[in-house]
Design a protein around this motif. Structure first.
Motif, PDB file in Angstrom:
ATOM      1  N   ASP A   1      -5.178   9.089   3.781  1.00 40.22           N
ATOM      2  CA  ASP A   1      -3.932   9.034   4.545  1.00 40.22           C
ATOM      3  C   ASP A   1      -3.102   7.807   4.170  1.00 40.22           C
TER       4      ASP A   1
ATOM      5  N   ASN B   1       0.807   7.887   2.893  1.00 38.61           N
ATOM      6  CA  ASN B   1       1.713   6.811   3.291  1.00 38.61           C
ATOM      7  C   ASN B   1       2.345   6.111   2.091  1.00 38.61           C
TER       8      ASN B   1
ATOM      9  N   TYR C   1       5.337   8.592  10.766  1.00 37.70           N
ATOM     10  CA  TYR C   1       4.824   7.963   9.546  1.00 37.70           C
ATOM     11  C   TYR C   1       5.846   6.954   9.045  1.00 37.70           C
TER      12      TYR C   1
ATOM     13  N   VAL D   1      -2.223   2.642   8.216  1.00 39.68           N
ATOM     14  CA  VAL D   1      -1.674   3.828   8.882  1.00 39.68           C
ATOM     15  C   VAL D   1      -1.798   3.683  10.396  1.00 39.68           C
ATOM     16  N   ASN D   2      -1.008   4.494  11.087  1.00 43.46           N
ATOM     17  CA  ASN D   2      -1.036   4.608  12.549  1.00 43.46           C
ATOM     18  C   ASN D   2      -0.609   3.339  13.286  1.00 43.46           C
TER      19      ASN D   2
ATOM     20  N   VAL E   1       4.991  16.088   7.741  1.00 41.26           N
ATOM     21  CA  VAL E   1       4.634  15.252   8.893  1.00 41.26           C
ATOM     22  C   VAL E   1       5.011  15.937  10.202  1.00 41.26           C
TER      23      VAL E   1
ATOM     24  N   TYR F   1       1.355  19.155  11.949  1.00 40.81           N
ATOM     25  CA  TYR F   1       1.287  18.193  10.851  1.00 40.81           C
ATOM     26  C   TYR F   1       0.327  18.787   9.838  1.00 40.81           C
TER      27      TYR F   1
END
Length: 721
Positions: free
Chosen positions: A136, A141, A174, A250-251, A622, A645
């Motif tokens: 991810d 990303n 994202y 990420v996140n 996304v 997603y």
């Protein structure tokens, strides 16, 4: 005689460190890189093979660092060195950041892309390995970030025309770098807007590492009453926590921890100064932190961490209650910045309103409703995190999902209760942290009624994600309790408690990991925890604090510091002939692309063209493009499959079969796409690893244009009806 002995001892230790430390560190790096295994260290022929396998340049650098470090310590002494490191910490941090950006150093696993480019030259990491499990990051990303540089209309748009091959909100979901005033809330994206992709990526990675360490250090200085050793320990345990490093890019986790802690520091400093220029600055930084925290847009972590920051906020206000004397200047600052914040959030809401509604209406991730429970085993996971970097397989879960803070549970909550109940200190921080700890623990341990989960907002967070905040609280409880505790425990109490606690946690960890920890791992964990718990109970002694700092450095070095590789540049992508070939084609025509695959090999190849600016329909969606997929599914019978997603694999077929959607997993779908439906999607180019010439028919012709790295670009020509 004594002076001669001390001098000889210092020389002996220096020689041992200069020779031994680089060899030990290089051995560890080779284990991480799977060049050797831990068991090789105990084989008789290890040293012969070791000197064949070592990376000489890296070993020489390690020797030089060991010589430099030992020389400085011998010349100036550790107290002087630590004093200068503290005094000039921000200047040294800025210098380190500048050097890393200059040489394009970062921690992305982007070198994993080398496996997908046939004929590519080999790209070697500086330290560590690129990890496929972090796809991810390196497969989603980072490619999306690169695509922002090469977007067809203009660089860094709020709505990209490249991702999904349709206007796509890349700011709110994202979150990618955009050239917009609201990017003020994402300071670690600023490097992208000013620098090349590789240097921007370096700024993003290294800037956040430094930012997280410095704000964690400063928060611990505030809570720990200026105890620098305690602050460094906390900063290390937060910055290089396994859960932080496994989820680093990420996140928005790193941003949440940086911005949340920095916001609390700003509140404290606002109350402690009467200079209104500084008050305005602190309030402005708080506003940026608040906006950035909101825009991480990941409630599963935002909400439980908000419990922690709310406890901190109340504690700070209470501790500064005598300094709270607001006048019209304060009200003007607060009102003006609040208005600016509301306007900025309103602007973002207007821009991204449709996107937010679409995401909330998806099957996955959609609008979750969780009631908690079932996470008792997570309290015992942190010891096993010591081995994740060097071992590859877990039979029942992946390392990312089992990563935690190395929080020394239950030391924090037990010492907090000791200070509160036995020593009868009514410390607001310990009280508030404990309340948050028990609330979040209750959600993780037992299922709550729907109404209670709803009003607590924890219904929006999976209990496995909530546990992140519990680990964070354990560290906050520990540093605050160690700051306040006055009891001098007898040695037999410290030894007995340490052994029993370590044994309980070690056995619990063995059970939680379902056989992953073998006997050697168990014994090692037991010894380390026994030693650490003893040091914690002996915290009042300065010597024990120094030893604890050394053990902490060793723990983070092994468990977190090299989860992500150390690499430089993006040549592994941007210097590939295929990328240049796609870029040249995309500059000629703005027609839509798809990536064709077979046998489920679509991901991550579906995100390859966007890195060259090619608008790609089946790049990671996304959020779904429902209008497009309904062209293939007019009766909406398969909407539950594509309304999510999704990483999208497209397998072209020229057989007499209908196009269909297949759900492979929660975030992966395959489209068996009949060639006669290509025109419905307005596809202009197909990138494929197989020969598609035979797919030409009376409706569409596949014309091969160029090929490189094992891929061929096909241009589509449709029959005129």
């Amino acid at each position: 005689m004594i002076e001669f002995y001390n001098r000889y001892k210092k020389i002996a230790w220096s020689v041992l460190i200069i020779i031994g430390a680089p060899l030990l560190v290089e051995s560890y790096f080779l284990i991480i890189e799977a060049v050797i295994s831990p068991n090789d260290l105990f084989k008789s022929d290890f040293y012969h093979s070791f000197f064949v396998l070592i990376r000489l340049k890296r070993l020489i650098i390690l020797f030089l660092l060991a010589v430099l470090g030992t020389g400085l310590f011998n010349r100036f002494g550790k107290e002087t060195i630590f004093r200068y490191l503290y005094q000039y910490r921000y200047r040294l941090g800025a210098l380190f950041l500048f050097g890393c950006v200059l040489f394009e150093i970062h921690g992305s696993s982007v070198y994993y892309w080398e496996n997908y480019f046939q004929g590519s030259k080999h790209f070697e990491t500086l330290i560590g390995i690129s990890r496929s499990i972090r796809s991810d990051e390196w497969a989603v990303n980072t490619p999306m970030m690169i695509s922002q540089y090469f977007n067809g209309a203009a660089p860094f748009p709020y709505f990209s025309e490249t991702i999904r091959g349709a206007l796509t909100d890349v700011f709110i979901i994202y979150g990618q770098p955009v050239l917009n005033i609201v990017e003020i809330f994402r300071p670690f994206h600023w490097g992208y807007l000013l620098l090349s992709p590789a240097k921007g990526l370096s700024f993003f990675w290294i800037g956040r590492i430094l930012g997280l360490f410095f704000v964690s250090f400063e928060l611990a200085m505030m809570l720990g009453k200026e105890n620098k050793r305690l602050a460094v320990i906390y900063g290390l345990l937060v910055t290089w926590a396994p859960i932080v490093q496994w989820w680093f890019a990420v996140n928005g986790l790193v941003e949440m921890l940086i911005l949340g802690q920095l916001a609390m520091i700003m509140v404290d400093r606002y109350f402690k100064t009467r200079r209104y220029g500084l008050r305005f600055l602190y309030a402005l930084i708080f506003l940026i932190c608040a906006g950035g925290y909101v825009l991480t847009f990941y409630p599963a972590w935002q909400i439980p961490l908000a419990y922690v920051f709310l406890a901190l906020l109340i504690g700070i206000v209470y501790e500064n209650r005598e300094n709270i004397a607001l006048n019209w200047k304060d009200l003007a600052i607060i009102a003006g910045l609040t208005l600016a914040f509301v306007c900025a959030m309103g602007y973002i809401l207007v821009m991204s309103y449709d996107t937010i509604l679409l995401v909330m209406d998806t099957v996955y991730p959609g609008a979750r409703f969780e009631t908690g429970g079932g996470q008792l085993y997570r309290y015992f996971l942190y010891p096993g995190n010591l081995f994740f970097v060097t071992s590859r397989e877990l039979s029942f879960a992946n390392t990312c999902e089992l990563a935690t803070f190395f929080d020394f549970f239950p030391a924090g909550i037990i010492l907090a209760l000791w200070v509160l109940v036995i020593e009868k200190k009514r410390d607001p921080y310990l009280i508030l942290f404990s309340i948050s700890f028990f609330i979040l623990s209750a959600f993780c341990l037992v299922s709550w009624p729907h109404w209670l989960a709803s009003i607590s907002l924890l219904s929006h967070a999976q209990p496995s994600r909530v546990f992140l905040a519990i680990g964070f609280l354990n560290l906050l409880l520990l540093i605050r309790a160690l700051t306040l505790i006055e009891t001098a425990f007898p040695k037999w109490v410290k030894g007995g408690v340490a052994i029993v606690t370590a044994l309980v946690i070690s056995v619990g960890s063995m059970i939680a990991y379902q056989g992953y920890l073998d006997v050697k791992m168990f014994v090692l964990v037991l010894l380390i925890l026994t030693f650490v718990f003893y040091l914690i109970l002996s915290w009042r002694k300065i010597k024990m604090q120094e030893i604890m700092l050394g053990i902490t450095i060793l723990i983070v070095f092994v468990s977190g510091m090299f989860i992500n590789p150390i690499v430089n540049g993006l040549d592994v992508i941007l210097d590939q002939p295929l990328i240049e070939m796609i870029k040249e084609t995309a500059e000629i025509s703005d027609a839509l692309w798809i990536v064709d695959s077979e046998a489920g090999a679509g991901y991550p190849l579906n995100n390859l063209p966007i890195m060259a600016g090619a608008a790609t329909i089946n790049s990671t969606n996304v959020y779904p493009n429902l209008d497009r997929w309904r062209l293939l599914d007019p009766d909406r019978s398969e909407e539950e499959v594509y309304n999510r997603y999704a990483h999208i694999t497209i397998n072209l077929s020229n057989r007499d079969e209908e196009t269909r959607f297949i759900l492979d997993s929660a975030d992966l779908i395959t489209i068996r796409l009949n060639t006669r439906d290509l025109e419905k999607l307005e596809v202009g180019y197909v990138l494929s690893q197989r020969d598609l010439s035979g797919f030409s028919n009376e409706d569409v012709s596949f014309i091969p244009l160029k090929n490189a790295n094992g891929f061929t670009i096909y241009q589509l020509k449709y029959a005129i009806n």
